[in-house]
Design a protein around this motif. Structure first.
Motif, PDB file in Angstrom:
ATOM      1  N   LEU A  46      -9.032   8.825  -3.541  1.00 30.96           N
ATOM      2  CA  LEU A  46      -8.597  10.193  -3.239  1.00 30.96           C
ATOM      3  C   LEU A  46      -8.164  10.324  -1.788  1.00 30.96           C
ATOM      4  CD1 LEU A  46     -11.132  12.387  -5.218  1.00 30.96           C
ATOM      5  CD2 LEU A  46      -8.738  11.972  -5.710  1.00 30.96           C
ATOM      6  N   LEU A  47      -8.903   9.659  -0.894  1.00 32.03           N
ATOM      7  CA  LEU A  47      -8.530   9.701   0.524  1.00 32.03           C
ATOM      8  C   LEU A  47      -7.163   9.079   0.745  1.00 32.03           C
ATOM      9  CD1 LEU A  47     -11.816   8.793   2.411  1.00 32.03           C
ATOM     10  CD2 LEU A  47     -10.684  10.989   2.234  1.00 32.03           C
ATOM     11  N   ALA A  48      -6.842   8.049  -0.070  1.00 31.19           N
ATOM     12  CA  ALA A  48      -5.566   7.350   0.100  1.00 31.19           C
ATOM     13  C   ALA A  48      -4.388   8.280  -0.160  1.00 31.19           C
ATOM     14  CB  ALA A  48      -5.501   6.138  -0.832  1.00 31.19           C
TER      15      ALA A  48
ATOM     16  N   GLY B 173     -16.110  -7.770  -8.273  1.00 28.64           N
ATOM     17  CA  GLY B 173     -14.683  -8.053  -8.146  1.00 28.64           C
ATOM     18  C   GLY B 173     -13.840  -6.843  -8.491  1.00 28.64           C
ATOM     19  N   SER B 174     -14.227  -6.116  -9.549  1.00 29.02           N
ATOM     20  CA  SER B 174     -13.436  -4.956  -9.964  1.00 29.02           C
ATOM     21  C   SER B 174     -13.443  -3.867  -8.906  1.00 29.02           C
ATOM     22  CB  SER B 174     -14.000  -4.391 -11.264  1.00 29.02           C
ATOM     23  OG  SER B 174     -13.935  -5.346 -12.272  1.00 29.02           O
ATOM     24  N   ILE B 175     -14.640  -3.618  -8.325  1.00 24.16           N
ATOM     25  CA  ILE B 175     -14.719  -2.580  -7.290  1.00 24.16           C
ATOM     26  C   ILE B 175     -13.855  -2.964  -6.093  1.00 24.16           C
ATOM     27  CG2 ILE B 175     -16.278  -1.470  -5.657  1.00 24.16           C
ATOM     28  CD1 ILE B 175     -16.787  -0.374  -8.308  1.00 24.16           C
ATOM     29  N   LEU B 176     -13.888  -4.266  -5.755  1.00 20.70           N
ATOM     30  CA  LEU B 176     -13.065  -4.727  -4.636  1.00 20.70           C
ATOM     31  C   LEU B 176     -11.581  -4.550  -4.952  1.00 20.70           C
ATOM     32  CD1 LEU B 176     -13.491  -5.989  -1.885  1.00 20.70           C
ATOM     33  CD2 LEU B 176     -13.218  -8.225  -2.911  1.00 20.70           C
ATOM     34  N   PHE B 177     -11.211  -4.828  -6.208  1.00 20.25           N
ATOM     35  CA  PHE B 177      -9.821  -4.654  -6.648  1.00 20.25           C
ATOM     36  C   PHE B 177      -9.409  -3.188  -6.476  1.00 20.25           C
ATOM     37  CE2 PHE B 177      -6.796  -5.918 -10.386  1.00 20.25           C
ATOM     38  CZ  PHE B 177      -5.716  -5.669  -9.571  1.00 20.25           C
ATOM     39  N   LEU B 178     -10.276  -2.282  -6.964  1.00 19.19           N
ATOM     40  CA  LEU B 178      -9.968  -0.849  -6.885  1.00 19.19           C
ATOM     41  C   LEU B 178      -9.823  -0.424  -5.424  1.00 19.19           C
ATOM     42  CD1 LEU B 178      -9.615   1.439  -8.880  1.00 19.19           C
ATOM     43  CD2 LEU B 178     -12.013   1.977  -8.625  1.00 19.19           C
ATOM     44  N   THR B 179     -10.721  -0.924  -4.572  1.00 23.08           N
ATOM     45  CA  THR B 179     -10.650  -0.599  -3.150  1.00 23.08           C
ATOM     46  C   THR B 179      -9.335  -1.099  -2.549  1.00 23.08           C
ATOM     47  OG1 THR B 179     -13.027  -0.921  -3.126  1.00 23.08           O
ATOM     48  CG2 THR B 179     -11.949  -0.751  -1.012  1.00 23.08           C
ATOM     49  N   THR B 180      -8.943  -2.321  -2.940  1.00 19.72           N
ATOM     50  CA  THR B 180      -7.699  -2.874  -2.418  1.00 19.72           C
ATOM     51  C   THR B 180      -6.503  -2.039  -2.859  1.00 19.72           C
ATOM     52  OG1 THR B 180      -8.721  -5.034  -2.641  1.00 19.72           O
ATOM     53  CG2 THR B 180      -6.363  -4.996  -2.257  1.00 19.72           C
ATOM     54  N   VAL B 181      -6.509  -1.611  -4.126  1.00 17.23           N
ATOM     55  CA  VAL B 181      -5.421  -0.763  -4.617  1.00 17.23           C
ATOM     56  C   VAL B 181      -5.356   0.517  -3.795  1.00 17.23           C
ATOM     57  CG1 VAL B 181      -4.625   0.622  -6.576  1.00 17.23           C
ATOM     58  CG2 VAL B 181      -5.471  -1.678  -6.966  1.00 17.23           C
ATOM     59  N   ALA B 182      -6.540   1.117  -3.520  1.00 15.72           N
ATOM     60  CA  ALA B 182      -6.562   2.352  -2.745  1.00 15.72           C
ATOM     61  C   ALA B 182      -5.999   2.121  -1.343  1.00 15.72           C
ATOM     62  CB  ALA B 182      -7.996   2.885  -2.656  1.00 15.72           C
ATOM     63  N   LEU B 183      -6.388   1.008  -0.713  1.00 18.55           N
ATOM     64  CA  LEU B 183      -5.918   0.740   0.650  1.00 18.55           C
ATOM     65  C   LEU B 183      -4.411   0.488   0.654  1.00 18.55           C
ATOM     66  CD1 LEU B 183      -8.793  -1.544   1.956  1.00 18.55           C
ATOM     67  CD2 LEU B 183      -8.332   0.824   2.548  1.00 18.55           C
ATOM     68  N   ILE B 184      -3.923  -0.245  -0.346  1.00 21.12           N
ATOM     69  CA  ILE B 184      -2.482  -0.519  -0.389  1.00 21.12           C
ATOM     70  C   ILE B 184      -1.715   0.779  -0.622  1.00 21.12           C
ATOM     71  CG2 ILE B 184      -0.688  -1.641  -1.775  1.00 21.12           C
ATOM     72  CD1 ILE B 184      -2.418  -4.047  -2.009  1.00 21.12           C
ATOM     73  N   THR B 188       1.183   2.235   1.815  1.00 25.42           N
ATOM     74  CA  THR B 188       2.578   2.183   1.389  1.00 25.42           C
ATOM     75  C   THR B 188       3.002   3.367   0.529  1.00 25.42           C
ATOM     76  OG1 THR B 188       2.009   0.971  -0.602  1.00 25.42           O
ATOM     77  CG2 THR B 188       2.506  -0.332   1.348  1.00 25.42           C
ATOM     78  N   GLY B 189       2.044   4.051  -0.108  1.00 26.74           N
ATOM     79  CA  GLY B 189       2.395   5.176  -0.963  1.00 26.74           C
ATOM     80  C   GLY B 189       2.928   4.779  -2.321  1.00 26.74           C
ATOM     81  N   THR B 190       2.680   3.533  -2.746  1.00 26.70           N
ATOM     82  CA  THR B 190       3.108   3.130  -4.073  1.00 26.70           C
ATOM     83  C   THR B 190       2.190   2.025  -4.582  1.00 26.70           C
ATOM     84  OG1 THR B 190       4.942   2.313  -5.404  1.00 26.70           O
ATOM     85  CG2 THR B 190       4.723   1.404  -3.214  1.00 26.70           C
ATOM     86  N   VAL B 191       2.123   1.865  -5.907  1.00 27.85           N
ATOM     87  CA  VAL B 191       1.408   0.720  -6.463  1.00 27.85           C
ATOM     88  C   VAL B 191       2.328  -0.092  -7.365  1.00 27.85           C
ATOM     89  CG1 VAL B 191      -0.930   1.641  -6.355  1.00 27.85           C
ATOM     90  CG2 VAL B 191       0.495   2.146  -8.325  1.00 27.85           C
ATOM     91  N   ASN B 192       3.565   0.386  -7.544  1.00 23.55           N
ATOM     92  CA  ASN B 192       4.498  -0.358  -8.370  1.00 23.55           C
ATOM     93  C   ASN B 192       4.859  -1.676  -7.680  1.00 23.55           C
ATOM     94  OD1 ASN B 192       7.407  -1.121  -9.080  1.00 23.55           O
ATOM     95  ND2 ASN B 192       6.826   0.282 -10.715  1.00 23.55           N
ATOM     96  N   LEU B 193       4.767  -2.778  -8.419  1.00 25.80           N
ATOM     97  CA  LEU B 193       4.931  -4.093  -7.782  1.00 25.80           C
ATOM     98  C   LEU B 193       6.328  -4.252  -7.179  1.00 25.80           C
ATOM     99  CD1 LEU B 193       3.083  -6.393 -10.323  1.00 25.80           C
ATOM    100  CD2 LEU B 193       2.412  -5.917  -7.986  1.00 25.80           C
ATOM    101  N   ALA B 194       7.347  -3.784  -7.905  1.00 23.89           N
ATOM    102  CA  ALA B 194       8.712  -3.940  -7.398  1.00 23.89           C
ATOM    103  C   ALA B 194       8.902  -3.115  -6.132  1.00 23.89           C
ATOM    104  CB  ALA B 194       9.699  -3.522  -8.474  1.00 23.89           C
ATOM    105  N   ASP B 195       8.375  -1.880  -6.155  1.00 26.49           N
ATOM    106  CA  ASP B 195       8.485  -1.020  -4.989  1.00 26.49           C
ATOM    107  C   ASP B 195       7.690  -1.604  -3.820  1.00 26.49           C
ATOM    108  OD1 ASP B 195       9.544   1.149  -3.810  1.00 26.49           O
ATOM    109  OD2 ASP B 195       8.026   2.569  -4.504  1.00 26.49           O
ATOM    110  N   LEU B 196       6.496  -2.136  -4.134  1.00 25.25           N
ATOM    111  CA  LEU B 196       5.665  -2.734  -3.092  1.00 25.25           C
ATOM    112  C   LEU B 196       6.367  -3.924  -2.448  1.00 25.25           C
ATOM    113  CD1 LEU B 196       2.026  -2.849  -4.486  1.00 25.25           C
ATOM    114  CD2 LEU B 196       2.814  -1.738  -2.420  1.00 25.25           C
ATOM    115  N   ALA B 197       7.108  -4.686  -3.261  1.00 23.87           N
ATOM    116  CA  ALA B 197       7.782  -5.865  -2.735  1.00 23.87           C
ATOM    117  C   ALA B 197       8.672  -5.474  -1.564  1.00 23.87           C
ATOM    118  CB  ALA B 197       8.605  -6.538  -3.832  1.00 23.87           C
TER     119      ALA B 197
END
Lengths: 145, 519
Positions: A46-48, B173-184, B188-197
């Motif tokens: 949510l913060l993100a 591992g899953s929590i770390l994945f979720l955290t990484t998604v949030a940080l990315i 960047t404001g996107t999670v779409n792989l093509a947009d992220l590229a």
């Protein structure tokens, strides 16, 4: 992007607390630890999305005043997943309690075996042979002490 | 065309709901499960042909165009791995059904097994086809949640203990994945792989490296890369053999797939390539040295599995078209060979009641067919020509030599050493358990001796039958070995295909274009 330092500190605190609980030996505490970690990750999601603004409902508020709906969707999905996994963990706690009357994790048999080998080596006893030889042992004899 | 991309996920999920409703009709459950897997395999093959001739297929879900909406994307890598995975999933399903049919007291609680297995299939499909990081997370979670159920199936004390290790590590591992998604997303404001590229390239180098390493750690936990591997040999062997086989064959490879996808698409400059090479060397050495020290067949195979993940990391770490192509070829071969090996080990256990190789002997006389089913994939993993393992290793070595860096060549030398170590581990099993004096092996203690009174008697997988395995169980294992041999026959086209896939991966412009233009 602006975010609240207080909320970031809350995330940090939840992560720390969650990991401490996760390393404990009781499956019940592990479950609580996972729930806390899940909250930390959802709060971070949510913060993100930036600062809290008006609800992202078309017709209710101006698009420029809306909060980011994408992160809310992410957090909602993640909440559902953590909810399901928490139930599974609780089922494991219950099962563990039904089997042993406690939710403490037992020793790993492999660790115990290695500790045993070390213990015997320290006390000058002959350690067990590792692999290969079946000749000097009657078939079916167990390798454990 | 687009229906082919959606169908694997939707069919498997609908199938999971269907078998849940059919809970009381075991025959109908099995039939539906098999039909779904056959249809999805057909879809995957058709998808591979379409993707290879026409180009990547993109389906925006819910009418929201990328990068905002969820998009399913099938390119050559995803389609190829989907075909291999579905083949393996179908073979293991047939094996598991045969096991529960022939062992009347055994098998799995069918009402749990089939739905969980189909959710696993759906998760595998979603993970391969997802076009954004968050959907990849959801795919992983589907696979993992189904695997938590399968690994603790029946709830015996041993499986509960092993399952807890697995569940806790995977959850971390899953929590770390979720955290990484949030940080990315925050950066960047996107999670779409093509947009992220595109957008990741605009970040500061320090932040990019951080994200590359975070994603690497997340997927390294799933793929059991040393030093994040310790959970695997502890948890996999506890599950029933068909389940161990499908976990060993597929689950770690999804992590490898995610690594290949993210490291090539998001970090085309090879930000983490050096780290990958070092991890590859450590994984091969520690995994395979660990394998030699084991006396339990399933634990030994689990360590071999860990060690061989290193080969795929090595191919990715070389970071040339030839290297990535070699990694993909190795992944394809390894999925098939590892699953076949674990199925053969399951047949051994079913016959003798133990997988402790010190208590086995002369199996090749008692069950020559199972011996053959073990020997071929074992030789293939050890890299004996002309088996597919040899071809895959050769491809990796050629890639390393043509890249020619000092670190690359050092790790290439370690891959040769790792092949020898694999051969030693396999030869140890072969000379002790398959050759040697026939012994009438003492079965393991009854796993239910220590179980509580309310333990589900249905759960007891029948072992130590001393009977020949039924043909319905050896046939799926044999079919997988035949698929492995088929890789040799089709090595030329397959190698050309992996090279095209690797070229797509290392020149992601067309992938990005197709995804962002999708409507």
């Amino acid at each position: 992007m602006t975010s609240s330092v207080a909320l970031a500190a809350v995330v940090a605190g939840l992560v720390a607390l969650g990991f401490v609980l996760l390393t404990s030996r009781s499956l019940g505490r592990i479950t609580v630890g996972f729930v806390v970690l899940g909250h930390a990750a959802n709060l971070l999601l949510l913060l993100a999305g930036g600062p809290a603004l008006a609800p992202p409902v078309i017709g209710e508020s101006e698009p420029s005043r809306m909060a980011d709906p994408l992160v809310q969707a992410f957090a909602l999905t993640a909440i559902v997943i953590t909810f399901g996994v928490t139930l599974l963990l609780l089922a494991m706690v219950h099962r563990s309690w039904a089997i042993r009357g406690s939710d403490q994790l037992p020793d790993d048999p492999e660790d115990r075996r290695l500790a045993d080998v070390e213990h015997r080596a320290e006390h000058g006893e002959v350690s067990e042979s590792w692999g290969y030889s079946t000749e000097n042992r009657s078939p079916g004899e167990r390798s454990e002490p | 065309m687009s229906v082919l991309v959606v169908l694997p996920v939707v069919m498997s999920l609908a199938g999971a709901a269907g078998v849940l409703l059919l809970g009381h009709w075991a025959v109908a459950q099995r039939a539906l499960s098999i039909v779904v897997h056959v249809v999805v395999l057909g879809c995957a093959v058709a998808l591979l042909v379409v993707v290879d001739t026409v180009g990547p297929q993109v389906v925006p879900l819910g009418g929201w165009a990328p990068p905002v909406g969820i998009a399913l994307v099938a390119d050559r890598l995803a389609a190829l791995l989907l075909v291999v995975s579905m083949t393996v999933l179908l073979a293991v399903l047939l094996y598991a059904i045969a096991q529960s049919r022939t062992d009347l007291e055994g098998g799995f609680p069918a009402s749990v097994f089939h739905p969980a297995y189909l959710v696993l299939t759906a998760g595998v499909c979603l993970a391969f086809l997802s076009g954004d990081l968050f959907t990849l997370f959801v795919g992983f979670e589907m696979v993992l949640t189904a695997s938590y159920v399968l690994v603790t199936i029946g709830g015996t004390p041993e499986r509960l203990r092993a399952g807890t290790t697995y569940v806790v590590v995977s959850l971390t591992g899953s929590i770390l994945f979720l955290t990484t998604v949030a940080l990315i997303y925050a950066a960047t404001g996107t999670v779409n792989l093509a947009d992220l590229a595109m957008r990741l390239g605009e970040l500061e180098p320090g932040l990019r490296i951080t994200f590359a390493l975070l994603l690497l750690v997340v997927f390294a936990i799933k793929a059991a890369v040393v030093p994040l591997h310790a959970w695997l040999p502890d948890s996999y062997p506890a599950a029933p053999s068909p389940i161990t086989a499908v976990f060993a064959g597929l689950l770690t490879k999804i992590g490898v797939y995610a690594m290949i996808r993210t490291q090539t698409l998001l970090f085309p400059d090879g930000a983490a390539a050096g780290v990958l090479l070092v991890l590859a060397a450590a994984t091969m050495l520690i995994g395979l040295l660990g394998a030699i020290a084991q006396s339990d067949l399933n634990r030994m195979l689990s360590f071999v599995l860990v060690g061989h993940i290193g080969y795929m990391l090595f191919g990715l770490g070389v970071f040339t078209v030839a290297g990535v192509a070699g990694a993909i070829f190795y992944t394809v071969h390894h999925i098939v060979a590892t699953t076949a090996l674990f199925l053969a080990s399951g047949l051994v256990e079913r016959r003798t009641g133990t997988v402790d190789i010190e208590r086995l002997g002369g199996l090749v006389k008692a069950i020559p067919l199972v011996g053959l089913l073990f020997a071929i994939p074992a030789a293939s993993l050890s890299g004996l020509p002309p088996l597919p393992g040899f071809l895959a290793k050769l491809a990796l070595l050629q890639a390393a030599v043509s890249e020619g860096g000092a670190v690359t060549l050092t790790v290439a030398a370690i891959t040769l050493l790792a092949s020898v170590l694999t051969l030693v581990a396999m030869a140890k099993v072969w000379t002790t358990a398959f050759w040697g004096r026939p012994v009438s092996a003492q079965p393991d203690r009854d796993p239910h001796a220590a179980a509580p009174r309310d333990a589900d008697p249905q759960d007891a997988v029948l072992v130590g039958t001393k009977q020949r395995a039924p043909r319905s169980m050896t046939a799926p294992a044999g079919a997988l070995v035949a698929v492995g041999l088929g890789i040799v026959v089709l090595a030329g086209p397959l190698q050309a295909m992996t090279e095209r896939a690797a070229t797509d991966l290392l020149q992601p412009e067309s992938y990005v274009q197709v995804v962002l233009d999708a409507r």
